[in-house]
Design a protein around this motif. Structure first.
Motif, PDB file in Angstrom:
ATOM      1  N   ALA B  95       0.821  -1.207   0.000  1.00 40.20           N
ATOM      2  CA  ALA B  95       0.000   0.000   0.000  1.00 40.20           C
ATOM      3  C   ALA B  95       0.856   1.258   0.000  1.00 40.20           C
ATOM      4  O   ALA B  95       0.410   2.305  -0.442  1.00 40.20           O
ATOM      5  N   LEU B  97       3.468   1.983  -1.698  1.00 38.91           N
ATOM      6  CA  LEU B  97       4.101   2.336  -2.974  1.00 38.91           C
ATOM      7  C   LEU B  97       3.009   2.661  -3.986  1.00 38.91           C
ATOM      8  O   LEU B  97       1.997   1.973  -4.061  1.00 38.91           O
ATOM      9  N   ASP B  98       3.233   3.709  -4.779  1.00 34.89           N
ATOM     10  CA  ASP B  98       2.291   4.067  -5.840  1.00 34.89           C
ATOM     11  C   ASP B  98       2.330   2.968  -6.897  1.00 34.89           C
ATOM     12  O   ASP B  98       3.384   2.714  -7.492  1.00 34.89           O
ATOM     13  N   PRO B  99       1.199   2.290  -7.134  1.00 34.34           N
ATOM     14  CA  PRO B  99       1.215   1.130  -8.046  1.00 34.34           C
ATOM     15  C   PRO B  99       1.516   1.503  -9.495  1.00 34.34           C
ATOM     16  O   PRO B  99       1.832   0.629 -10.293  1.00 34.34           O
ATOM     17  N   LEU B 100       1.402   2.775  -9.851  1.00 34.50           N
ATOM     18  CA  LEU B 100       1.525   3.159 -11.255  1.00 34.50           C
ATOM     19  C   LEU B 100       2.909   3.696 -11.608  1.00 34.50           C
ATOM     20  O   LEU B 100       3.139   4.063 -12.751  1.00 34.50           O
ATOM     21  N   ARG B 101       3.818   3.788 -10.646  1.00 30.30           N
ATOM     22  CA  ARG B 101       5.144   4.335 -10.947  1.00 30.30           C
ATOM     23  C   ARG B 101       6.218   3.306 -10.671  1.00 30.30           C
ATOM     24  O   ARG B 101       6.099   2.496  -9.756  1.00 30.30           O
ATOM     25  N   TYR B 145       7.747  -2.338 -11.600  1.00 30.03           N
ATOM     26  CA  TYR B 145       6.618  -1.758 -10.880  1.00 30.03           C
ATOM     27  C   TYR B 145       6.392  -2.517  -9.577  1.00 30.03           C
ATOM     28  O   TYR B 145       6.746  -3.704  -9.492  1.00 30.03           O
ATOM     29  N   HIS B 147       3.959  -4.053  -8.249  1.00 34.07           N
ATOM     30  CA  HIS B 147       3.237  -5.331  -8.230  1.00 34.07           C
ATOM     31  C   HIS B 147       4.104  -6.490  -8.701  1.00 34.07           C
ATOM     32  O   HIS B 147       3.738  -7.643  -8.544  1.00 34.07           O
TER      33      HIS B 147
ATOM     34  N   ASP C 211      -2.137   4.586   1.662  1.00 30.98           N
ATOM     35  CA  ASP C 211      -0.825   4.675   2.306  1.00 30.98           C
ATOM     36  C   ASP C 211       0.210   5.363   1.427  1.00 30.98           C
ATOM     37  O   ASP C 211       1.081   6.053   1.923  1.00 30.98           O
ATOM     38  N   TYR C 212       0.113   5.144   0.090  1.00 29.46           N
ATOM     39  CA  TYR C 212       1.198   5.720  -0.718  1.00 29.46           C
ATOM     40  C   TYR C 212       1.129   7.238  -0.769  1.00 29.46           C
ATOM     41  O   TYR C 212       2.138   7.887  -1.043  1.00 29.46           O
ATOM     42  N   HIS C 230       0.644  11.703  -7.447  1.00 31.16           N
ATOM     43  CA  HIS C 230       0.255  10.313  -7.167  1.00 31.16           C
ATOM     44  C   HIS C 230      -1.245  10.120  -7.161  1.00 31.16           C
ATOM     45  O   HIS C 230      -1.727   9.085  -7.591  1.00 31.16           O
ATOM     46  N   ARG C 233      -3.259  10.380 -11.056  1.00 31.46           N
ATOM     47  CA  ARG C 233      -3.056   9.253 -11.956  1.00 31.46           C
ATOM     48  C   ARG C 233      -3.810   8.016 -11.474  1.00 31.46           C
ATOM     49  O   ARG C 233      -4.447   7.311 -12.246  1.00 31.46           O
ATOM     50  N   ASN C 234      -3.718   7.767 -10.164  1.00 28.40           N
ATOM     51  CA  ASN C 234      -4.412   6.602  -9.618  1.00 28.40           C
ATOM     52  C   ASN C 234      -5.929   6.776  -9.674  1.00 28.40           C
ATOM     53  O   ASN C 234      -6.659   5.817  -9.863  1.00 28.40           O
ATOM     54  N   ILE C 307      -2.177   3.471 -18.490  1.00 33.42           N
ATOM     55  CA  ILE C 307      -2.012   4.046 -17.155  1.00 33.42           C
ATOM     56  C   ILE C 307      -1.542   2.990 -16.158  1.00 33.42           C
ATOM     57  O   ILE C 307      -0.657   3.225 -15.352  1.00 33.42           O
ATOM     58  N   PRO C 309       0.205  -0.328 -15.057  1.00 34.88           N
ATOM     59  CA  PRO C 309       1.160  -1.358 -15.474  1.00 34.88           C
ATOM     60  C   PRO C 309       0.685  -2.768 -15.116  1.00 34.88           C
ATOM     61  O   PRO C 309       1.154  -3.736 -15.696  1.00 34.88           O
ATOM     62  N   ARG C 310      -0.254  -2.866 -14.149  1.00 36.69           N
ATOM     63  CA  ARG C 310      -0.711  -4.206 -13.758  1.00 36.69           C
ATOM     64  C   ARG C 310      -1.515  -4.879 -14.852  1.00 36.69           C
ATOM     65  O   ARG C 310      -1.687  -6.088 -14.844  1.00 36.69           O
TER      66      ARG C 310
END
Lengths: 277, 529, 313
Positions: B95, B97-101, B145, B147, C211-212, C230, C233-234, C307, C309-310
Motif C-alpha cells: 500500500a 508504494l504508488d502502483p503506477l510508478r 513496478y 506489483h 498509504d502511498y 500520485h 493518476r491513480n 495508465i 502497469p498491472r
C-alpha cells in the motif's frame, strides 16, 4: 473512515421527501386529479400558473398539474419495470458468473454483457420502434435490456470480492454448494449495493423515458408523459414558458430526489462499513 | 546529543483522546524501540511527530527536532524537513508504494522533491540506493513496478525511498509485521546496517518486544496513549515494572504448557495421510496462442498425522502451505497423489457430509471469517448443515457448550460479530470448528493476524482444548517459533517441496536443511537476562 | 502492451460481428418481409416485388446477411429508399455534423468536469466543495433536451447570441457552424461534466486515503504535490471505468439534442428514416453508432493499460 458529513442525512431526507411526493402524486392520480385531462378546453388554453389551475394550462386547455400527476405514473412505471427487468436477469447472471469465476459460463456472461453495453438504450429503442412502431412498452424493453449488464456487472464484481473471503471458505467447509452460498451469504451481503444501484438505474430510467417520449419513441398520446409534454411545449416556450418549465422541473426534482436518496442509502448501507466497523 | 524531544504530545480524533501526553527522547545515531499492543497509539504518535496526523485531528504539545519546534511549524517548512531530516516506513509495503510508478522513479522522487539532484543524477543515485538495499539492477531493475515485487522487496524499496537523503531520524512503523519471519529478519538486518553506517537514529515501532529488543538500546512502552515505561532495553526486559511491560515480556516467545501427544498405538492407521500430493496453477499465457505454462505449487508432498497429534507445516509465503491446507480440506482439487482422512479419500467433487463433518478449520483473518449479517450463534451453528439429524434444541446446547469451551459466554450467541475484537473472533472461529466435534482441525495461519499478547492466550486455549477433547491439529504458519510452540512434529515446506520433517524439539535444536536453519535463526528472541 | 491490445482487438471484432448479426436479424429477419414493413399494408403486389428486387431480398437470410456485411466492410451501405442516394454518402454528410458535435461536447465536459472534481476533492468539506457538489447534483438530474430548450430560450431567442437551430453547412465557413454547435454542445456537456466531476472527486478522495499518499507526504511532498503526482493518476482508473458507458449516453443524448436544434446530423437522419420506414438507413446508422461505442470502449481499454502497469503483461 470519515464520519458521514452532517449535511448528508438532511440531503437524504430531502431526497426521500421528493421521491415520496412523486410517488404520492402518481398514486393519487389513479383516483383523483384536480381537473379532468381527457377533454379539450380551447377557451382555457395557455393560462399562466395560479388561479383555478395551480400550474396553468397547456395549448389544449388541460390542467398541467393533473397532466404531471398522470405523467408521473408513466415515468415511474416505466423506470420501475425496467429496473425490475435489469435486476431479475442481471443479478442471477452476475451471481452465476462469480460462482463459476474464470470458467466458460463466466466468460460467456461477460462477453454477452460487453455486447449489450454496445447498444445504448436509445439505439435499442430505435431498433424496436423501426420494426414494431413506438409505444411505452418499447421504452420499458429498451431501458430494461440496457439495465441487465449494469446489474450483472455490479453483482459479479461485488460477489467476486466476497468469494475470496474466509467466511465463504467456512461455508464450503460446512458443505454448502455454490447456489446455497450465493443465496445465503453473497446475495444478502451485496443487497445494499444492489439497492443503491437500483436507485441510480431508476433515476437514469426516468431520464431515459423522458428522452424517448420526447423524440416520440416512448409513450404515445393520449397517454400523458413528461417527455411528450416537453415535446409539445417546445414551440410555445416564448409564448407560455410555464408549459415547458413545469414538466422539466418535475423531471429534475424527481431525479434529484432519487439521486439524493441513493447517495444517502450508499452512506448508510456501504458494505465496507459493515465488515470491520 | 538529543535529536528528537517529544513533550506532552496529545492527539484527539473526533473528540476522542488518543494520545494523552507522550514524552519521548531520541539520541542522535541510536536505535529506540516503541512497543505496545495494537490500539495503544504508537502509529498515530509517529504520524503526529512527522506532522502527518490524519485530517481533523487536534494535536498539542511539543516535538523538537535538533532544537527546531515542529508542532505548529509552517507546512512549507515541514515539507522541507520530511524526507530530508525525518523519514518514515509504513507497515503495508504494497500500500505504501504508488502502483503506477516504477520503483526507481519513486526513490528518485525523494531526491527531486528536495532538489538534491537533477533528474538524470537522481535516477542514477536511486538505482545505487536500490542496489544498496539489496535490489541490484540484475535481479530487480529500477524500471520494475511494485506489483512485480515480493512483500520483502517492496519494503526494501520503501526503505530506499526513506533513506535516500540520509535523514537524521528514520521512523519505522511495524515495518515487518506484514512479512514472514525470514523476510522480517532480512529487513531488520538491513535497517540495522543502514542506520549504523549512516549514523541515523531509528525509532522502531512494533507490537513484538522481541523484534525491537534485538536492535534497540532504549525501549519505550506505550499503553492508552501514554509512555508508561522507558529505559535501556536490557533493564526493561529483565525487570519490567509496569503491567503493560510485563505483559509484553511474557507474550514474547510465549510457549503454552502442553503435554506431548500420546504415543500412537503401534498399528493404528494414521488419521490423515497425504501421498505424493501434487498441484500446479496455470500462469498467464505468454502470447494468445501459447499453451498456458504452469507453476508447481505442491510437488509430491507426503505426510501423516496420527489421532491426537499436532503437526505443524511451516514455510515462507509462496511455499505452497496454503494450497496444501485447501487440498486437505477438500476445497481445491489436486493434480496427482491422494489424501485420505480416516481411510476415506478426500475428493472436492464428491465429499459426503459425514466425511466433511470430520474436519473443520480456522482461518487467518478474523475480520473476513464471518458473514457480517449473522448472529454469533448462527455462525457457530453453520457446520450443522453437515449434520441435519441433530435437532434444533441440541444444536443450541452444543453452540453454548462450544462458546464455553473457548472461554466465551453462551449469551454471546445472540450478539452480532461486530461487537467482538480480533482475538475474540478467533475464539468464535474455534467454537465454529469445534461444534461438530471433528477429528481434525486445520489451523491455517490462525494466530498470524493477532497481537502478540492475544496470540499467547489463543495458543494456551488451543493447547487446553487439545488436552480436553483429544483433538488433532494441522497447524500451518510461517513462524517456526509459533508453530513450534503448539506442535509435536513439524514439516518444512520450501517452493512446494518438503525439505525437512521431524519432531519439533529436534528440528528447533538442530535444523539440518539450510532453509530450516534460516527459519530457526529468524525466530525473534528476547535477550536472556 | 501489444499482447493486451491484440487480445482486446479480437474480442472487439467478435463483438462487432455479434452486434451486426443482431441488428440484421431485428431489422430484416424477425419482421418477416422488410419490404412490407417499409411500404405498409396497402402496398400493391407490384411495388412490393419491385422493392424486394431493389433491396436484393431474393436469397435466404444467410446469403442476404453475407451480402449486407460484405457491403458494410467495403463501405457500400446500399441505396436509401426515400432519398434515392447511396446511404454511405448520406451518412458521411450527416456525420459531418454529429461527429464535431460529439467531440465538442466531450471536450467541454472534460474541460469543466475535471477541474471541478479536482477542486472539490482538494477543498473537501469547504463551501467551494459544497457548491460544486450541489451544482453537480442538479447537473445530473437535468434532462439534456430540456436544458437545451432553456438555453435556446435564454441565449438564442432572448439574448440572440446564438442561432436557435439549424446548421449552415461546412461550405459556409467554420465560424457560423461552430456558433450553431455551441448551445447543443453545452446542453450535452454539462450533465456529463457533472458526472465526471463527481466520479473524479470520489476517486481522488479514495486515493488520498491510501498509504502511498502518506508515504509521499513523508518524503516531503506537499499535499498539492501528492495529489497531482500520485493521486490524480491513480484516480484516473476509476474515472475511466464508466467512461465507455458515458460515451454511449453521450451518443444517445446527441441524437436527441439534434432534434431540439434541428441539426441535420445522424440523429435527425435516423428519426426521419423511422417515420418514413426507410429500414436500410436505420440499419446503417444503428450499426455505425454501435461501431462508435465499441471503438470508444476499445480506446478506453487501451488507456487503462497505458495508465496501469498491472494490466500490461
Amino acid at each position: 473512515m470519515a464520519p458521514p458529513t452532517p449535511g448528508r442525512s438532511g440531503a437524504m431526507r430531502i431526497g426521500a421527501l421528493l421521491t415520496a411526493l412523486c410517488v404520492a402524486a402518481a398514486l393519487v392520480s389513479l383516483i383523483w386529479t384536480p381537473h379532468p385531462v381527457e377533454g379539450v378546453d380551447i377557451p382555457a388554453r395557455l393560462q399562466p400558473p395560479g388561479g383555478a389551475f395551480a400550474l396553468g394550462t397547456d395549448q389544449f386547455g388541460r390542467d398541467i398539474l393533473s397532466m404531471l400527476m398522470i405523467g408521473a405514473r408513466t415515468s415511474l412505471a416505466v423506470a420501475l419495470i425496467a429496473v425490475g427487468i435489469g435486476m431479475a436477469a442481471g443479478v442471477p447472471l452476475g451471481l452465476l458468473a462469480a460462482a463459476r469465476r474464470g470458467g466458460l459460463v463466466d466468460g460467456l456472461v461477460m462477453r454477452l454483457n460487453d455486447l449489450v453495453f454496445a447498444f445504448p438504450s436509445l439505439v435499442i429503442a430505435i431498433l424496436i420502434t423501426a420494426v414494431l412502431g413506438p409505444s411505452a412498452t418499447n421504452a420499458i424493453l429498451a431501458i430494461g435490456i440496457f439495465n441487465i449488464p449494469v446489474f450483472a456487472r455490479v453483482t459479479r464484481g461485488a460477489a467476486l470480492s466476497l468469494w475470496t473471503l474466509d467466511y465463504i471458505r467456512a461455508a464450503r467447509l460446512a458443505g454448502k454448494g455454490a447456489a446455497r452460498i450465493s443465496a445465503e451469504h453473497i446475495l444478502p451481503n451485496i443487497a445494499p449495493l444492489l439497492i443503491v444501484q437500483g436507485t441510480i438505474q431508476f433515476s437514469l430510467g426516468i431520464l431515459a423515458e423522458a428522452g424517448l417520449s420526447y423524440v416520440g419513441l416512448g409513450a404515445q398520446p393520449p397517454v400523458p408523459s413528461w417527455g411528450r409534454m416537453l415535446a409539445d411545449a417546445q414551440t410555445l416556450i416564448a409564448l407560455a414558458p410555464h408549459v415547458a418549465l413545469m414538466p422539466g422541473l418535475a423531471i429534475v426534482l424527481t431525479v434529484l430526489g432519487l439521486n439524493l436518496l441513493g447517495d444517502g442509502l450508499r452512506d448508510r448501507l456501504d458494505p465496507r462499513l459493515g465488515g470491520r466497523a | 546529543m538529543t535529536l528528537l524531544s517529544v513533550r506532552g504530545l496529545t492527539l484527539a480524533l473526533g473528540g476522542r483522546e488518543i494520545l494523552a501526553g507522550v514524552d519521548l527522547e531520541i539520541e542522535a545515531g541510536t536505535v529506540t524501540g516503541l512497543v505496545g499492543a495494537s490500539g495503544s497509539g504508537k502509529s498515530l504518535a509517529a504520524l503526529a511527530m512527522m506532522g502527518l496526523a490524519p485530517e481533523g485531528a487536534a494535536t498539542g504539545g511539543s516535538v523538537r527536532l535538533g532544537g527546531q519546534e515542529l508542532q505548529g511549524a509552517p507546512e512549507a517548512d515541514l515539507c522541507r524537513i520530511r524526507g530530508r531530516d525525518i523519514a518514515m516506513i509504513f507497515q503495508e509495503p504494497l500500500a505504501a508504494l504508488d502502483p503506477l510508478r516504477t520503483i526507481g522513479d519513486q526513490v528518485a522522487e525523494t531526491l527531486l522533491i528536495h532538489r538534491a539532484a537533477p533528474r538524470a543524477e537522481a535516477r542514477a543515485r536511486a538505482a545505487r540506493m536500490l542496489a544498496r538495499v539489496g535490489l541490484g539492477p540484475d535481479q530487480v531493475p529500477p524500471g520494475r513496478y511494485p506489483h512485480e515485487l515480493s512483500g520483502g522487496q517492496r519494503q526494501r524499496v520503501a526503505i530506499a525511498m526513506a533513506v535516500a537523503l540520509r535523514p537524521r531520524l528514520l521512523i519505522a512503523d511495524e515495518p515487518t509485521t506484514a512479512l514472514d519471519v525470514v523476510t522480517q529478519a532480512g529487513i531488520l538486518r538491513l535497517l540495522g546496517g543502514l542506520v549504523a553506517a549512516e549514523g541515523m537514529a531509528l525509532l522502531l515501532i512494533s507490537h513484538d518486544l522481541a523484534v525491537v529488543a534485538g536492535m534497540a538500546g532504549r525501549v519505550a512502552v506505550m499503553e492508552g496513549g501514554r509512555i508508561v515505561e522507558a529505559g535501556p532495553a536490557r533493564d526493561l526486559i529483565a525487570r519490567p515494572a509496569h503491567p503493560a511491560t510485563q505483559a509484553l515480556v511474557s507474550a514474547a516467545g510465549h510457549r503454552p504448557a502442553r503435554a506431548a501427544a500420546p504415543a500412537p498405538e503401534p498399528d493404528a492407521p494414521p488419521l490423515l495421510e497425504c501421498r505424493a500430493v501434487t498441484r500446479s496453477y496455470p500462469l498467464p499465457r505468454p502470447h494468445p496462442f501459447a499453451l498456458r505454462p504452469r507453476q508447481l505449487a505442491l510437488d509430491r508432498v507426503s505426510l501423516t498425522l496420527a489421532r491426537g497429534e499436532s503437526v505443524g507445516v511451516v514455510g515462507a509465503s509462496g511455499s505452497g502451505k496454503s494450497t496444501l491446507a485447501r487440498a486437505i480440506l477438500g476445497l481445491d482439487p489436486i493434480d496427482a497423489g491422494e489424501i485420505t482422512l480416516g481411510g476415506a479419500r478426500i475428493d472436492p467433487a464428491r465429499m459426503p457430509r459425514a466425511l466433511r463433518a470430520r474436519m473443520q478449520a480456522v482461518f487467518q483473518d478474523p475480520y473476513a471469517s464471518f458473514d457480517p449479517r449473522q448472529s454469533v450463534g448462527r455462525l457457530i451453528a453453520e457446520p450443522f448443515h453437515l449434520a441435519p439429524e441433530v435437532p434444533a434444541a441440541e444444536r443450541q446446547d452444543r453452540v453454548a457448550e462450544a462458546l464455553r469451551d473457548v472461554g466465551l459466554s453462551p449469551d454471546d450467541a445472540g450478539r452480532r460479530i461486530h461487537a467482538f475484537s480480533g482475538g475474540q473472533r478467533q475464539r468464535i472461529a474455534l467454537a465454529r470448528a469445534l461444534v461438530l466435534r471433528p477429528d481434525l482441525i486445520v489451523l491455517d495461519e490462525a494466530v498470524s493476524a493477532l497481537d502478540l499478547a492475544v496470540r499467547a492466550r489463543i495458543l494456551d486455549l488451543l493447547a487446553g482444548l487439545q488436552a480436553r477433547h483429544g483433538l488433532s491439529y494441522l497447524f500451518i504458519g510461517h513462524d517456526l517459533g509459533v508453530v513450534g510452540a503448539i506442535t509435536d512434529r513439524v514439516i518444512v515446506l520450501e517452493a512446494g517441496r518438503i525439505v525437512e520433517a521431524g519432531p519439533t524439539a529436534q528440528l528447533l535444536a538442530a535444523p539440518e536443511h539450510p532453509h530450516t536453519q534460516a527459519l530457526v535463526a529468524a525466530i525473534p528472541h528476547l535477550p536472556r537476562p | 502492451m501489444l499482447r493486451f491490445a491484440l487480445l482486446r482487438l479480437s474480442s472487439l471484432v467478435a463483438g462487432i460481428f455479434a452486434a451486426s448479426v443482431i441488428v440484421f436479424a431485428v431489422i430484416e429477419v424477425i419482421p418477416g418481409d422488410p419490404a412490407r414493413v417499409m411500404l405498409g399494408l396497402n402496398a400493391s403486389p407490384e411495388t412490393l416485388a419491385a422493392l424486394r428486387a431493389e433491396l436484393g431480398l431474393g436469397g435466404g437470410p444467410l446469403a442476404r446477411y453475407l451480402d449486407w456485411a460484405g457491403g458494410l466492410i467495403r463501405g457500400d451501405l446500399g441505396i436509401s429508399y426515400t432519398y434515392r442516394v447511396p446511404v454511405a454518402d448520406l451518412v458521411a454528410q450527416r456525420a459531418g455534423v454529429s461527429v464535431p458535435l460529439a467531440i465538442l461536447a466531450l471536450g467541454l465536459a472534460v474541460a469543466i468536469g475535471l477541474p471541478a472534481g479536482l477542486i472539490a476533492a482538494a477543498r473537501r468539506g469547504t463551501a467551494g466543495d459544497l457548491a460544486i457538489m450541489g451544482a453537480t447534483q442538479i447537473g445530473i438530474a437535468l434532462p439534456n433536451f430540456w436544458f437545451a430548450m432553456l438555453l435556446v430560450s435564454v441565449f438564442a431567442v432572448g439574448a440572440g447570441w446564438f442561432p436557435s437551430g439549424g446548421f449552415p453547412g461546412w461550405d459556409q465557413g467554420i465560424a457560423p457552424n461552430l456558433r450553431a454547435l455551441v448551445l447543443p454542445a453545452v446542453a450535452l456537456a454539462l450533465p456529463q461534466a457533472a458526472i465526471l466531476a463527481r466520479v473524479l472527486r470520489a476517486a481522488l478522495l479514495e486515493t488520498l486515503g491510501q498509504d502511498y499518499i502518506r508515504a509521499a507526504r513523508a518524503k516531503g511532498l506537499s499535499r498539492a504535490q501528492a495529489i497531482l503526482r500520485h493521486g490524480l493518476r491513480n484516480a484516473m482508473i476509476p474515472v475511466l471505468n464508466p467512461s465507455g458507458v458515458q460515451f454511449s449516453f453521450l451518443i444517445a443524448g446527441a441524437i436527441i439534442i439534434e432534434n431540439v436544434f434541428y441539426l441535420p446530423g445522424l440523429g435527425r437522419l435516423v428519426f426521419q428514416a423511422i417515420t418514413q420506414r426507410d429500414l436500410i438507413v436505420v440499419e446503417s446508422v444503428v450499426m455505425l453508432l454501435i461501431l462508435a461505442v465499441v471503438a470508444v470502449n476499445f480506446a478506453v481499454d487501451l488507456a487503462y493499460a497505458a495508465i496501469d502497469p498491472r494490466l500490461r503483461r
